[in-house]
Design a protein around this motif. Sequence first.
Motif, PDB file in Angstrom:
ATOM      1  N   ALA A   1       9.392   5.858   0.135  1.00 55.60           N
ATOM      2  CA  ALA A   1      10.472   6.758  -0.275  1.00 55.60           C
ATOM      3  C   ALA A   1      11.042   6.369  -1.625  1.00 55.60           C
ATOM      4  CB  ALA A   1      11.568   6.767   0.789  1.00 55.60           C
ATOM      5  N   ARG A   2      11.328   5.099  -1.812  1.00 51.90           N
ATOM      6  CA  ARG A   2      11.971   4.690  -3.050  1.00 51.90           C
ATOM      7  C   ARG A   2      11.066   4.865  -4.261  1.00 51.90           C
ATOM      8  NH1 ARG A   2      13.434  -1.556  -2.489  1.00 51.90           N
ATOM      9  NH2 ARG A   2      14.293  -0.729  -0.543  1.00 51.90           N
ATOM     10  N   ASN A   3       9.745   4.957  -4.028  1.00 52.90           N
ATOM     11  CA  ASN A   3       8.813   5.171  -5.135  1.00 52.90           C
ATOM     12  C   ASN A   3       8.318   6.609  -5.224  1.00 52.90           C
ATOM     13  OD1 ASN A   3       8.979   2.504  -5.985  1.00 52.90           O
ATOM     14  ND2 ASN A   3       7.295   1.839  -4.678  1.00 52.90           N
ATOM     15  N   GLY A   4       8.879   7.493  -4.400  1.00 57.90           N
ATOM     16  CA  GLY A   4       8.530   8.908  -4.492  1.00 57.90           C
ATOM     17  C   GLY A   4       7.174   9.271  -3.940  1.00 57.90           C
ATOM     18  N   ASN A   5       6.651   8.495  -3.012  1.00 53.54           N
ATOM     19  CA  ASN A   5       5.310   8.731  -2.481  1.00 53.54           C
ATOM     20  C   ASN A   5       5.390   9.619  -1.236  1.00 53.54           C
ATOM     21  OD1 ASN A   5       4.381   7.010  -4.495  1.00 53.54           O
ATOM     22  ND2 ASN A   5       4.488   5.218  -3.181  1.00 53.54           N
ATOM     23  N   VAL A   6       5.574  10.909  -1.477  1.00 53.94           N
ATOM     24  CA  VAL A   6       5.783  11.857  -0.388  1.00 53.94           C
ATOM     25  C   VAL A   6       4.531  12.022   0.468  1.00 53.94           C
ATOM     26  CG1 VAL A   6       6.393  14.249   0.147  1.00 53.94           C
ATOM     27  CG2 VAL A   6       7.570  13.053  -1.694  1.00 53.94           C
ATOM     28  N   ILE A   7       3.362  11.871  -0.135  1.00 48.60           N
ATOM     29  CA  ILE A   7       2.124  11.975   0.649  1.00 48.60           C
ATOM     30  C   ILE A   7       2.089  10.900   1.728  1.00 48.60           C
ATOM     31  CG2 ILE A   7      -0.384  11.741   0.535  1.00 48.60           C
ATOM     32  CD1 ILE A   7      -0.306  12.999  -2.217  1.00 48.60           C
ATOM     33  N   ILE A   8       2.497   9.701   1.382  1.00 54.40           N
ATOM     34  CA  ILE A   8       2.559   8.615   2.377  1.00 54.40           C
ATOM     35  C   ILE A   8       3.605   8.930   3.439  1.00 54.40           C
ATOM     36  CG2 ILE A   8       3.088   6.173   2.725  1.00 54.40           C
ATOM     37  CD1 ILE A   8       0.541   6.414   1.233  1.00 54.40           C
ATOM     38  N   LEU A   9       4.773   9.387   3.003  1.00 52.62           N
ATOM     39  CA  LEU A   9       5.845   9.721   3.949  1.00 52.62           C
ATOM     40  C   LEU A   9       5.373  10.770   4.957  1.00 52.62           C
ATOM     41  CD1 LEU A   9       8.945   9.919   1.570  1.00 52.62           C
ATOM     42  CD2 LEU A   9       8.487   8.153   3.273  1.00 52.62           C
ATOM     43  N   GLN A  10       4.746  11.816   4.455  1.00 54.31           N
ATOM     44  CA  GLN A  10       4.327  12.897   5.343  1.00 54.31           C
ATOM     45  C   GLN A  10       3.238  12.429   6.301  1.00 54.31           C
ATOM     46  OE1 GLN A  10       5.834  16.042   5.387  1.00 54.31           O
ATOM     47  NE2 GLN A  10       4.694  16.143   7.312  1.00 54.31           N
ATOM     48  N   TRP A  11       2.315  11.599   5.818  1.00 52.01           N
ATOM     49  CA  TRP A  11       1.244  11.108   6.693  1.00 52.01           C
ATOM     50  C   TRP A  11       1.821  10.239   7.811  1.00 52.01           C
ATOM     51  CZ3 TRP A  11      -0.951   6.556   8.358  1.00 52.01           C
ATOM     52  CH2 TRP A  11      -2.212   6.673   8.961  1.00 52.01           C
TER      53      TRP A  11
ATOM     54  N   SER B   1       7.654   0.119   5.394  1.00 53.46           N
ATOM     55  CA  SER B   1       6.664   0.884   4.635  1.00 53.46           C
ATOM     56  C   SER B   1       7.203   2.261   4.278  1.00 53.46           C
ATOM     57  CB  SER B   1       5.371   1.020   5.443  1.00 53.46           C
ATOM     58  OG  SER B   1       4.755  -0.241   5.632  1.00 53.46           O
ATOM     59  N   VAL B   2       7.980   2.845   5.177  1.00 56.97           N
ATOM     60  CA  VAL B   2       8.617   4.132   4.893  1.00 56.97           C
ATOM     61  C   VAL B   2       9.614   3.978   3.756  1.00 56.97           C
ATOM     62  CG1 VAL B   2      10.040   5.978   5.843  1.00 56.97           C
ATOM     63  CG2 VAL B   2       8.293   4.894   7.270  1.00 56.97           C
ATOM     64  N   GLU B   3      10.399   2.905   3.805  1.00 55.22           N
ATOM     65  CA  GLU B   3      11.380   2.661   2.749  1.00 55.22           C
ATOM     66  C   GLU B   3      10.710   2.540   1.385  1.00 55.22           C
ATOM     67  OE1 GLU B   3      14.732  -0.128   3.627  1.00 55.22           O
ATOM     68  OE2 GLU B   3      13.518  -0.600   5.383  1.00 55.22           O
ATOM     69  N   LEU B   4       9.637   1.754   1.317  1.00 60.20           N
ATOM     70  CA  LEU B   4       8.960   1.549   0.035  1.00 60.20           C
ATOM     71  C   LEU B   4       8.335   2.840  -0.480  1.00 60.20           C
ATOM     72  CD1 LEU B   4       8.616  -1.123  -1.625  1.00 60.20           C
ATOM     73  CD2 LEU B   4       9.445  -1.451   0.692  1.00 60.20           C
TER      74      LEU B   4
ATOM     75  N   THR C   1      21.493   2.414   7.903  1.00 61.54           N
ATOM     76  CA  THR C   1      20.180   2.308   8.518  1.00 61.54           C
ATOM     77  C   THR C   1      19.084   2.325   7.453  1.00 61.54           C
ATOM     78  OG1 THR C   1      19.952   4.681   8.740  1.00 61.54           O
ATOM     79  CG2 THR C   1      21.010   3.518  10.563  1.00 61.54           C
ATOM     80  N   PRO C   2      17.885   1.874   7.814  1.00 68.58           N
ATOM     81  CA  PRO C   2      16.811   1.797   6.820  1.00 68.58           C
ATOM     82  C   PRO C   2      16.512   3.111   6.116  1.00 68.58           C
ATOM     83  CG  PRO C   2      16.216   0.546   8.767  1.00 68.58           C
ATOM     84  CD  PRO C   2      17.498   1.247   9.095  1.00 68.58           C
ATOM     85  N   LEU C   3      16.529   4.227   6.848  1.00 71.28           N
ATOM     86  CA  LEU C   3      16.183   5.486   6.212  1.00 71.28           C
ATOM     87  C   LEU C   3      17.264   5.952   5.253  1.00 71.28           C
ATOM     88  CD1 LEU C   3      14.416   7.330   9.154  1.00 71.28           C
ATOM     89  CD2 LEU C   3      13.393   6.356   7.104  1.00 71.28           C
ATOM     90  N   TYR C   4      18.506   5.615   5.523  1.00 74.36           N
ATOM     91  CA  TYR C   4      19.544   5.919   4.547  1.00 74.36           C
ATOM     92  C   TYR C   4      19.460   4.969   3.356  1.00 74.36           C
ATOM     93  CZ  TYR C   4      22.024   9.698   6.802  1.00 74.36           C
ATOM     94  OH  TYR C   4      22.351  10.922   7.307  1.00 74.36           O
TER      95      TYR C   4
ATOM     96  N   ALA D   1       0.833  -1.207   0.000  1.00 77.77           N
ATOM     97  CA  ALA D   1       0.000   0.000   0.000  1.00 77.77           C
ATOM     98  C   ALA D   1       0.867   1.256   0.000  1.00 77.77           C
ATOM     99  CB  ALA D   1      -0.930  -0.005   1.206  1.00 77.77           C
ATOM    100  N   ALA D   2       1.909   1.253   0.836  1.00 74.92           N
ATOM    101  CA  ALA D   2       2.792   2.429   0.903  1.00 74.92           C
ATOM    102  C   ALA D   2       3.579   2.592  -0.386  1.00 74.92           C
ATOM    103  CB  ALA D   2       3.739   2.295   2.095  1.00 74.92           C
ATOM    104  N   GLY D   3       4.082   1.498  -0.924  1.00 76.89           N
ATOM    105  CA  GLY D   3       4.884   1.565  -2.133  1.00 76.89           C
ATOM    106  C   GLY D   3       4.113   1.988  -3.356  1.00 76.89           C
ATOM    107  N   ASN D   4       2.803   1.696  -3.376  1.00 75.61           N
ATOM    108  CA  ASN D   4       1.965   2.038  -4.529  1.00 75.61           C
ATOM    109  C   ASN D   4       1.103   3.268  -4.291  1.00 75.61           C
ATOM    110  OD1 ASN D   4       2.765  -0.081  -6.340  1.00 75.61           O
ATOM    111  ND2 ASN D   4       1.653  -1.514  -5.035  1.00 75.61           N
TER     112      ASN D   4
END
Length: 341
Positions: free
Chosen positions: A179-189, A174-177, A257-260, A150-153
Amino acid sequence: RHEGATVDAMDNAATNGHLNIVKWLHEHREEGCTTSAFDGAAENGHIHVLEWLTYVRGREGGTFRALDLAATNGRLDVLEWIYEHFHNTNNNNNNQNHQNHQNHQILLPSSITISIPPNNNNNNNNNINNNKRTHNLKIDPPTRSAFDGAAGNNHLNILQFLISKYENLLSISSVELAARNGNVIILQWLYDNYFEMFSPHISYVENNQYQSNSQSLNTSPNNNNNNLGQSRTSDVFSPQKVSKRLKTIRESNFTSTPLYDALGMSIRNSQTTSVLWLQQKLHCVPSDDDCDWAARNGSLAMLLHINQYFSECARPTIKALQWSILYNHVDVVHYLLQLHY
């Protein structure tokens, strides 16, 4: 002809939503199907097939893949249907379910009792009716793959539903997925609602980036109170914040680390928006390897961004030039030659 058939026939028919074929095979053949029939129908959003498999055939049920695949494909209606008809069917447990959700715990039964019509091919059992008997059908709860999908898509509504029912399965992946797909709305939420997932990273940055003396803390004459709270609420990544202290963090081996890892994958996928978000919110710093991957993928814009803000921390190596030549990224080759020579 006498070749017969296999369970693949009904599995594939259900997966593709061909309920009439599923009914015919149920009435005229004995091979049946597997849990793949339910899982496939869920993946592709065929609720009418799910309903028939549950309340008419009522034998195989499904697996965790039903929810995982439905979430990945953005099938909110399927997720709601499965939850309502499998994970929330015992009315006697409704109050307990509500209490468990309030305590961020999920009641996950090992099997669910469902009322379905008897399987009698001599009767018209293709439609759900009130002639019922009890079967124990099981649909396992989702796994973390549902959240990651869900996060990646970029399915925010799916992620919100999953968290409301199975919050304990949410993880940093979920944060990693996202980020790597450019889903900033998910990241911010996630950042706004589950900040604790980011806190280990931010605490590390705070301890290593801001624990030195006031001279190293203040990278700009106009910035005398640069602290973690300000970095969290800042929406603009100021070039003045980029200094030698970032290189110190880079050299501390924190980049594993995962975020890097998420930053590295965002750079590899040329997802500029998520790269900027990770830098602005979490002060993630790219590495030399990230520069090389940007060159390999022909992302001149990413190389220019890294050089503008992080030239003291990350620079492309000879591999960047070799890869850009190999993959015929002429503009990147010209840039790298100018940069090094």
